[in-house]
Design an enzyme around this catalytic site. Structure first.
Site, short mmCIF file in Angstrom:
data_model
loop_
_atom_site.label_atom_id
_atom_site.label_comp_id
_atom_site.label_asym_id
_atom_site.label_seq_id
_atom_site.Cartn_x
_atom_site.Cartn_y
_atom_site.Cartn_z
N HIS A 436 0.85 -1.19 0.00
CA HIS A 436 0.00 0.00 0.00
C HIS A 436 0.88 1.23 0.00
O HIS A 436 2.07 1.18 0.33
CB HIS A 436 -0.95 0.01 1.20
N SER A 438 1.84 5.33 0.97
CA SER A 438 1.74 6.39 1.97
C SER A 438 2.89 7.36 1.73
O SER A 438 3.12 7.78 0.60
CB SER A 438 1.75 5.82 3.39
N HIS A 578 16.79 -5.28 32.24
CA HIS A 578 16.02 -4.43 31.32
C HIS A 578 16.99 -3.70 30.40
O HIS A 578 18.19 -3.62 30.67
CB HIS A 578 15.14 -3.44 32.09
N SER A 580 18.30 -0.54 27.64
CA SER A 580 18.39 0.87 27.27
C SER A 580 19.81 1.10 26.75
O SER A 580 20.40 0.22 26.14
CB SER A 580 18.08 1.78 28.46
#
Length: 894
Positions: A436, A438, A578, A580
Site C-alpha cells: 500500500h 503512503s 532491562h 536501554s
C-alpha cells in the site's frame, strides 16, 4: 537363530561352526569399534557376531556397514539392540556397475525401533535410495551429525527442527525442493550442506541458525535469498554458486566473520557496492553490467509491460491490471506486476520537503532524501509493488545502514531495504516492496542487529563490533520476544576532544531494545570491550564505571555498584534485566554521569558554517547555505566562478532536523509572500546530507541611485525541537541565545538606466538605442516601444526564449508586480541592453517571437528591418559607394 545360521551359511562356508567366531571377532572387533564395510560380506559377519558374541557386540560404539550388502535388510533388525552405539555408517558406493559407476545402496528405510538408539550422535546414510527421511531419526535425542547425501529426498519432515542437538547436516545431491520452517530451530547447527538440490526458495527461518559457520547452497535453483541470512553472525563461508540468483541482499556485507562468499555462475547483472568491495567475494560467470536487473516475474509478462517516463511537470499516472513500469523525472522507479491493481487506478505523487513536525528522526539517524508521497493512501495492492528511490550516499557506511522508512499515519516504520550503487552514474538507490502507498523517505540509521529470543535462550552479536555480545540464558523468557541491538563507536580522540581530559576513555555505546514491556526472567549477560588502552592487566577498578542511560540520553546513571562486574584481558561482562543505553567509562572524574551526558549530546551535533554569496552578474541574487564544516571548501570552490561574498561564518553546532531562520537586515528586504517566509524570515531545516540552500532575490527600500546599500543577513535558531537534550535547550535561552551568525550583504549603487526618469509612456523614457547593424537593419528605441505594445501576458515565455534566466524573469515580475506594462518593458529593454553589442540580436528576436507563437510580432520586426535595409542601400548608392565596393570585390576575386 537357526534361520540366521542358514542365511549366513556358517557351517557350510566356514566349516568351523561356532569355533570360527573368536577368530572372526579378533579380526573385525577392535575394542568398541566394528568396521565391516571393508568386507564384501560385512553384514554376514555382523550377523555371525550377533549370534555368537552378542554380549560383546552390544557394547560396540562405532559401527560401519556397507548398504550395498545383500543382507542389509536382515542386519537392520539387529541394530536397535546396540544400546551403546554412538556412530553408525550405512553408506552405499562400495560396489560398481558394469560401467564402473558407484552404485547406490539398497537402503530405503529404517526400522521403527531404530529411535531407541539413545546414545547415537553420528549417523551417515549417504549414497542410498531414501526418498523420505525415516521418521525414527527424529527420535534420536543425542544426534549431532546427520549425513543423507546422494539420496532421493524430495522434502524433509515438518518437525525436522526437533533434532535440537544437531551440529552438522548434509543433504547434498538430493532432490529437495523446499525446506521446513522448523529448520530454523536447529540452534546448535554449525555446518549445513544443501548443495546440488532443487531448492527454489529458502524460508526466512534459516536466518535463525545463529551458530552456523558454513552454509552451502550451491547448485540449486534459487532466484533470491532471504534478508534474514544477515543474522548469521557466526557464518564464515557462504556458497551460492551455480544458482539462478538475480539479486543478493547488501546486508551480507555486514556479516562480521564471513571470509568466503561464492556467487559465481549466477544471473547477477548487478551486485551491491557493499559486497563488491569485499576481498573474499567470487563473482565470475555472472552477466554483470549487461542489462538492468528486472523484477522477479514471468519473463514473457515482463516483456509486455508498458514503461512510462514522466516529465518534471507531471504528478500522476494510471496503473491497470496489466501492470507497468514507471520512471519519474527525479529518478524514482516503480514496478507494478501484472495483477497488482485489480482495476485501473490513478496514482498521484509528489516530492515534499521534510517537516520536522511530523518527520521524527531517531537519535543518530541521518536523512538521505526528500519525502515521497504516493496516493491514494491505504489502497491494498494484490501483489507487492517495487520502488527504487535514489538517495545521497552516507558518510559513515560502516556504522550505519540505509533503510526506507514509511509513515503509516501514526508512526514511522522501517521496511526491508536493498541498496545498490549504479555502476555508470555512481548514484545510490534503495529498493523496497510495499502493498500500500503512503509517505516514504530514506534514512541512515545505526546498524541494527536483531534476533528472536526463545525460552531456550540465544546469543546476539553486533556486526559493527563483534566483540559486543548479549547472552540470553535458558529460561530468560516464557514467550519469545524480539530484541534489537545498535552500537555507536566512539573514538578515543573524540572523547578527549570533548572532555578536554586525556585520561577519559570510553567503550562503544550500546543500545538495546525489545518488543516486550516485561523485564527478563533471568539476568542477561552483556559483554563490552574495555575502553582503548585499558586491559585486564592494568585495570584500576576504581576508575571503571558502567553507565545506564534513558531512552533519550538525557540522564546517565552510574550503576557500577549495582551490578556484578567480571573482567577478562579485553572485556567487561555484567548482567542486566532491562534494556536501554549502556556505556563503559574509564576516568578519574567523580561525576561521570554529567560528562557522559555532555559527550552524548556532542556526538549528535554537527559543526556547520553559514555562507552568503551574491551572483557576480546580478548582486541582487543571493545564495544562502548551511554547510557541514568538512564540506565548506569544496562547496566554495564550485561556486567561486559565479558568486562572490564574505568568508563563511564562524563554526556553530546544530542537530539533524533542527530549524533555523535567515533574516535580511539593515536596508535589505525580501518578498514577504514567499511560502517559506515566517514573520519576515526565511525558514530552513538543517539536514547534514541534504542541500540546506536557498537562492532568492533581494531588494532595498533605500534609494540606491546615490549610494550602495550595506546590509546584512543574520541566522537565528528556530523553535527548539523536542529531541534536543534539556541542557542544550537551557543554554539556548537568553537574550542572544537564538542568534547564530551574521554575514554582510552589499547592494551596489545603481547605474543610470533607461527607466530612471518619467516619460511619455507608462512613466518611462528611454535613451537612444540601436540594435543590429547598418547592413541588416537597426531596431531603435521607438521600434521596441511599438513591439512592447503588442506583447501581452505571454511576456515571460518570450523572455525565456530570448535567453533571459528564470531568476531574471522572477525578479522583473517582483520589481514590477501589479503592473503588466512595466513588466513587459522591463523584460524587453533588459534583453536589449544585454545584447546591444551582438550583431545577430535582431535575428534572435525574430526567432524568439516565432518560438513563442507570436508570428505577428516577428513579421512586424522583419518589416522594420527590411525597410531599414532598403534605406541603407539607397544611401550607399546616393553616395556612390556601391560600385566601388563591387569593383573591389571583383579585384579580390581575380
Amino acid at each position: 537363530m537357526q534361520k540366521m545360521a542358514e542365511l549366513l551359511g556358517l557351517r557350510d562356508e566356514c566349516g568351523e561352526g561356532t569355533l570360527g567366531a573368536p577368530a572372526l571377532a579378533g579380526s573385525c572387533l577392535a575394542d568398541n569399534r566394528l568396521n565391516l564395510d571393508v568386507y564384501p560380506d560385512g553384514c554376514r559377519r555382523f550377523l555371525q557376531l550377533f549370534k555368537e558374541q552378542q554380549g560383546e557386540l552390544v557394547r560396540v560404539e562405532f559401527l560401519r556397514l556397507s548398504s550395498n550388502d545383500c543382507l542389509l535388510d536382515t542386519t537392520l533388525g539387529s541394530l536397535p539392540h546396540l544400546k551403546h552405539l554412538k556412530s553408525l555408517v550405512l553408506k552405499g558406493g562400495h560396489a560398481r556397475d558394469e560401467f564402473g559407476s558407484y552404485q547406490h545402496g539398497s537402503l530405503t528405510s529404517l526400522p521403527p525401533d531404530f529411535g531407541n538408539l539413545r546414545c547415537l550422535t553420528h549417523l551417515d546414510l549417504s549414497f542410498n535410495r531414501l526418498s523420505t527421511l525415516p521418521s525414527c531419526i527424529l527420535h534420536l535425542p543425542s544426534l549431532r551429525v546427520l549425513l543423507v547425501s546422494y539420496n532421493s529426498l524430495v522434502t524433509l519432515p515438518e518437525d525436522f527442527g526437533c533434532l535440537s542437538k544437531l551440529t552438522f547436516f548434509s543433504a547434498m545431491k538430493n532432490q529437495l525442493k523446499d525446506l521446513p520452517k522448523s529448520i530454523g530451530e536447529l540452534s546448535m547447527l554449525q555446518d549445513l550442506d544443501l548443495s546440488e538440490n532443487a531448492l527454489e526458495l529458502l524460508p526466512e527461518e534459516v536466518g535463525n541458525l545463529h551458530n552456523c559457520t558454513e552454509l552451502d547452497l550451491s547448485g540449486n535453483r534459487l532466484l533470491s535469498i532471504p534478508e534474514s541470512l544477515a543474522n548469521l553472525k557466526s557464518l564464515r563461508g557462504l556458497h551460492l554458486h551455480s544458482n539462478l540468483l538475480v539479486t543478493v541482499p547488501a546486508s551480507l556485507a555486514s556479516l562480521p566473520n564471513l571470509s568466503r562468499l561464492d556467487l559465481q555462475n549466477n544471473c547477477l547483472r548487478a551486485i551491491p557496492a557493499e559486497i563488491q568491495t569485499l576481498p573474499f567475494v567470487h563473482v565470475r560467470g555472472n552477466p554483470l553490467g549487461e542489462t538492468d536487473p528486472s523484477p522477479q516475474a514471468d519473463k514473457s509478462s515482463t516483456r509486455r509491460l508498458k514503461k512510462f517516463f514522466l516529465e518534471s511537470g507531471e504528478g500522476s499516472f494510471t496503473v491497470t491490471s496489466e501492470g507497468c513500469r514507471v520512471v519519474l523525472a527525479c529518478g524514482i522507479h516503480f514496478y507494478f506486476p501484472p495483477g497488482a491493481a485489480s482495476a485501473p487506478l490513478q496514482i498521484h505523487f509528489r516530492s515534499l520537503t521534510p517537516d520536522p513536525q511530523w518527520v521524527k528522526l531517531r537519535h543518530h539517524d541521518v536523512l538521505l532524501s526528500r519525502v515521497l508521497e504516493l496516493q491514494p493512501h491505504g489502497v491494498q495492492f494484490q501483489q507487492e509493488v517495487q520502488i527504487w528511490m535514489p538517495y545521497i550516499s552516507p558518510q559513515t557506511p560502516h556504522q550505519h545502514e540505509v533503510v526506507v522508512r514509511t509513515f503509516s499515519g501514526q508512526s514511522w516504520n522501517d521496511l526491508k531495504t536493498r541498496v545498490k550503487q549504479k555502476r555508470k552514474s555512481k548514484k545510490c538507490v534503495a529498493h523496497c516492496c510495499v502493498l500500500h502507498f503512503s509517505w516514504f523517505l530514506i534514512v541512515s540509521r545505526l546498524v541494527q542487529n536483531e534476533c528472536r529470543v526463545p525460552a531456550e535462550g540465544t546469543l546476539l552479536f553486533s556486526s559493527v563490533d563483534p566483540n559486543i555480545k548479549v547472552i540470553f540464558p535458558p529460561g530468560v523468557t516464557k514467550e519469545p520476544r524480539s530484541v534489537k541491538l545498535q552500537v555507536l563507536p566512539v573514538s578515543a580522540e573524540e572523547i578527549q576532544e570533548i572532555t578536554a581530559h586525556a585520561e577519559c576513555r570510553a567503550s562503544p555505546l550500546l543500545y538495546l531494545s525489545q518488543d516486550s514491556t516485561v523485564d527478563f526472567l533471568k539476568p542477561v549477560r552483556i559483554q563490552l570491550p574495555l575502553p582503548p588502552g585499558v586491559t585486564g592487566l592494568n585495570l584500576d577498578r576504581s576508575r571503571l564505571h558502567i553507565l545506564h542511560g534513558d531512552l533519550e540520553g538525557q540522564t546517565w546513571n552510574d550503576i557500577t555498584s549495582e551490578v556484578v562486574l567480571e573482567f577478562t584481558h579485553l572485556y567487561a561482562v555484567f548482567e542486566v534485566t532491562h534494556f536501554s543505553w549502556y556505556w563503559l567509562w574509564y576516568t578519574t572524574k567523580t561525576y561521570i554521569g554529567g560528562i557522559a551526558k555532555k559527550v552524548y549530546e556532542r556526538l549528535r551535533l554537527y559543526q556547520v558554517n553559514f555562507i552568503a554569496l551574491q551572483r557576480k552578474r546580478d548582486p541582487e541574487q543571493v545564495l544562502l547555505q548551511c554547510v557541514p564544516k568538512h564540506k565548506v571548501d569544496p562547496v566554495l570552490k564550485k561556486l567561486q566562478d559565479r558568486y562572490r561574498g564574505p568568508e563563511p561564518s564562524d563554526m556553530v553546532e546544530m542537530f539533524e532536523g533542527e530549524q533555523f531562520f535567515a533574516a535580511f537586515e539593515r536596508g535589505i528586504s525580501i518578498d514577504m509572500d514567499r511560502p517559506d517566509c515566517v514573520d519576515g524570515r526565511l525558514s530552513f531545516i538543517f539536514y547534514s546530507h541534504l542541500k540546506n540552500m536557498k537562492e532568492i532575490y533581494v531588494t532595498s527600500p533605500v534609494d540606491r541611485k546615490g549610494q550602495a546599500v550595506k546590509g546584512q543577513v543574520s541566522f537565528y535558531r528556530g523553535a527548539v525541537p523536542d529531541s534536543i537534550p534539556e541542557d542544550a535547550s537551557r543554554r539556548r535561552k537568553g537574550p542572544d541565545s537564538l542568534w547564530l551568525a551574521t554575514l554582510p550583504i552589499k547592494l551596489p549603487q545603481l547605474k543610470p538606466r533607461w527607466d530612471e526618469n518619467p516619460g511619455p509612456l507608462y512613466g518611462f523614457s528611454f535613451p537612444p538605442l540601436n540594435l543590429g547593424n547598418a547592413e541588416t537593419g537597426y531596431l531603435t528605441q521607438a521600434n521596441l516601444l511599438s513591439i512592447a505594445r503588442r506583447v501581452g501576458a505571454d511576456w515571460q515565455s518570450i523572455g525565456l526564449n530570448l535567453g533571459l534566466t528564470y531568476q531574471q524573469i522572477e525578479r522583473i515580475g517582483y520589481n514590477n508586480r501589479e503592473d503588466l506594462n512595466k513588466q513587459i518593458l522591463d523584460m524587453l529593454f533588459s534583453w536589449a541592453q544585454q545584447n546591444s553589442e551582438d550583431p545577430d540580436c535582431v535575428s534572435k528576436l525574430i526567432t524568439a517571437m516565432k518560438e513563442s507563437g507570436r508570428q505577428d510580432i516577428a513579421d512586424e520586426v522583419e518589416a522594420i528591418i527590411e525597410l531599414g535595409r532598403q534605406k541603407y542601400s539607397e544611401s550607399i548608392r546616393r553616395l556612390g559607394l556601391e560600385q566601388e565596393s563591387s569593383t573591389e570585390d571583383s579585384a579580390i576575386a581575380m
